[in-house]
Design a protein around this motif. Structure first.
Motif, PDB file in Angstrom:
ATOM      1  N   CYS A 196      -9.169  90.686  -4.919  1.00 18.22           N
ATOM      2  CA  CYS A 196     -10.335  91.387  -4.414  1.00 18.22           C
ATOM      3  C   CYS A 196     -11.587  90.630  -4.814  1.00 18.22           C
ATOM      4  N   GLY A 197     -12.270  90.088  -3.823  1.00 22.46           N
ATOM      5  CA  GLY A 197     -13.551  89.441  -4.091  1.00 22.46           C
ATOM      6  C   GLY A 197     -14.587  90.521  -4.366  1.00 22.46           C
ATOM      7  N   SER A 198     -15.685  90.107  -4.977  1.00 24.47           N
ATOM      8  CA  SER A 198     -16.762  91.074  -5.167  1.00 24.47           C
ATOM      9  C   SER A 198     -18.074  90.337  -5.343  1.00 24.47           C
ATOM     10  N   ILE A 217     -11.319  93.298   6.674  1.00 19.66           N
ATOM     11  CA  ILE A 217     -10.850  94.455   7.440  1.00 19.66           C
ATOM     12  C   ILE A 217     -11.815  94.855   8.554  1.00 19.66           C
ATOM     13  N   GLY A 218     -12.921  94.138   8.708  1.00 11.65           N
ATOM     14  CA  GLY A 218     -13.819  94.454   9.815  1.00 11.65           C
ATOM     15  C   GLY A 218     -15.246  94.064   9.487  1.00 11.65           C
ATOM     16  N   ASP A 219     -16.098  94.156  10.493  1.00 12.11           N
ATOM     17  CA  ASP A 219     -17.456  93.646  10.352  1.00 12.11           C
ATOM     18  C   ASP A 219     -18.420  94.688   9.832  1.00 12.11           C
ATOM     19  N   TYR A 220     -18.324  94.967   8.550  1.00 18.90           N
ATOM     20  CA  TYR A 220     -19.280  95.817   7.848  1.00 18.90           C
ATOM     21  C   TYR A 220     -19.260  95.375   6.403  1.00 18.90           C
ATOM     22  N   VAL A 221     -20.346  95.633   5.693  1.00 18.83           N
ATOM     23  CA  VAL A 221     -20.460  95.112   4.332  1.00 18.83           C
ATOM     24  C   VAL A 221     -20.023  96.166   3.318  1.00 18.83           C
TER      25      VAL A 221
END
Ligand code: 21W
Length: 318
Positions: A196-198, A217-221
């Motif tokens: 898991c990046g952070s 998993i999709g285009d949101y931050v």
């Protein structure tokens, strides 16, 4: 300390004879590995991790007095390969293991774990930091805001956790978009390690040297890769052999063939003046099938026309 932990854990579980505590030395720190009957894992973790955290606090207080550093890990039994074959091993590396208490301890994922189909372990990246301050991140070279995950703890952790067959995945906003096809690919693997990046991301050398695949998993931050890792684990677990019953499985299959779900109803037949479509009450199976197929197509055309040109030519408009 070991005797004390054994006493506490045996008092909590339903199978005290199967509970053991083993001290393991790593990086000048003692990790007490707890092993127990899989059915007792939830009990030792407690709701939202209250029990395990209380034990950790006791441990911390006890060890600080003796100038020792130690922590506690629940080690789940190795999958029993004999149970009609397949069990997948998934390891997660995260700075926020607490996020993972909850979603993976209920419902189908929990069922897969207790059935020995999924062998899941969450590892705290900070446990692999070697320096005195246990630092896991640092300022980016070249300047700029935020922090970057340092290579050393990540290399140490991956080298400790991953085996030869492990498919190493980095959860990152720049990765390949996760979808059902990718879930099916991952479900074919024997061992996954999800990193898991952070913060602002990870040192590029981690990608170069350690990572086999990058997934978004999709285009949101999001704040970090923890929720995305849980999404992947959930979707992959459903696809492991023996996890879903035949009924659940075939339902999944028809919905992942590229059309949206048809509308569903249950009793009562009329609720606050809203009626269930007559055809569903008719008992006429062929008519019901026809209506559902029409509804699924209609919904897909209206809401997700992009799906109609994908996957199966049979979905295409005549
Ligand atoms: C958010 C990490 C933004 C990095 C270079 C210069 C994993 C995620 C994540 C996060 C940035 C996924 C930068 C969908 C997500 C995740 C945390 C941007 C800034 N880089 N899928 N400046 N959405 N998110 N880095 O956020 O780690 S999978």
């Amino acid at each position: 300390m070991q005797a004390f932990l054994e006493f506490v854990v045996k008092g909590l579980v339903q199978h005290p004879d199967e509970a053991t505590v083993t001290p393991v030395e790593r990086n000048g720190m003692t990790i007490y590995e707890l092993r127990m009957n899989p059915a007792d894992v939830g009990r030792v973790i407690g709701r939202q991790g209250v029990t395990i955290n209380a034990i950790r606090s006791l441990l911390l207080a006890g060890s600080a007095r003796h100038g020792l550093r130690c922590t506690l890990d629940i080690v789940e039994p190795r999958p029993r390969r004999s149970v009609r074959g397949f069990a997948m091993k998934i390891d997660v590396l995260t700075l926020f293991p607490a996020m993972f208490a909850g979603p993976l301890e209920v419902s189908i994922v929990q069922r897969a774990r207790t059935a020995g189909r999924l062998h899941l372990q969450i590892h705290n990246l900070r446990d692999y930091a070697r320096d005195r301050h246990k630092s896991v991140d640092d300022k980016p070279f070249g300047g700029g805001p935020g922090m970057v995950l340092k290579p050393e703890p990540l290399f140490e952790a991956v080298e400790a956790v991953a085996g030869d067959k492990t498919h190493v995945v980095l959860m990152t906003p720049v990765g390949r978009r996760f979808d059902q096809a990718l879930a099916r690919e991952l479900a074919q693997r024997e061992e996954l390690l999800l990193i898991c990046g952070s913060y602002e991301g990870v040192d590029e050398r981690v990608r170069q040297a350690l990572v086999d695949e990058e997934i978004s998993i999709g285009d949101y931050v999001l704040t970090n890769g923890g929720l995305p890792a849980m999404v992947v684990i959930d979707a992959v677990t459903r696809l492991l052999p023996g996890v879903l019953g035949d009924d659940e499985s075939s339902r999944d299959e028809s919905f992942s063939q590229g059309l949206l779900e048809y509308p569903q109803y249950t009793r009562p037949a009329e609720f606050r003046g809203m009626k269930v479509p007559e055809v569903l009450l008719s008992g006429h199976h062929a008519e019901i099938e026809k209506w559902r197929a029409e509804q699924a197509r209609l919904r897909t055309e209206q809401r997700r026309p992009d799906l109609l040109n994908e996957i199966l030519p049979s979905n295409r408009h005549p």
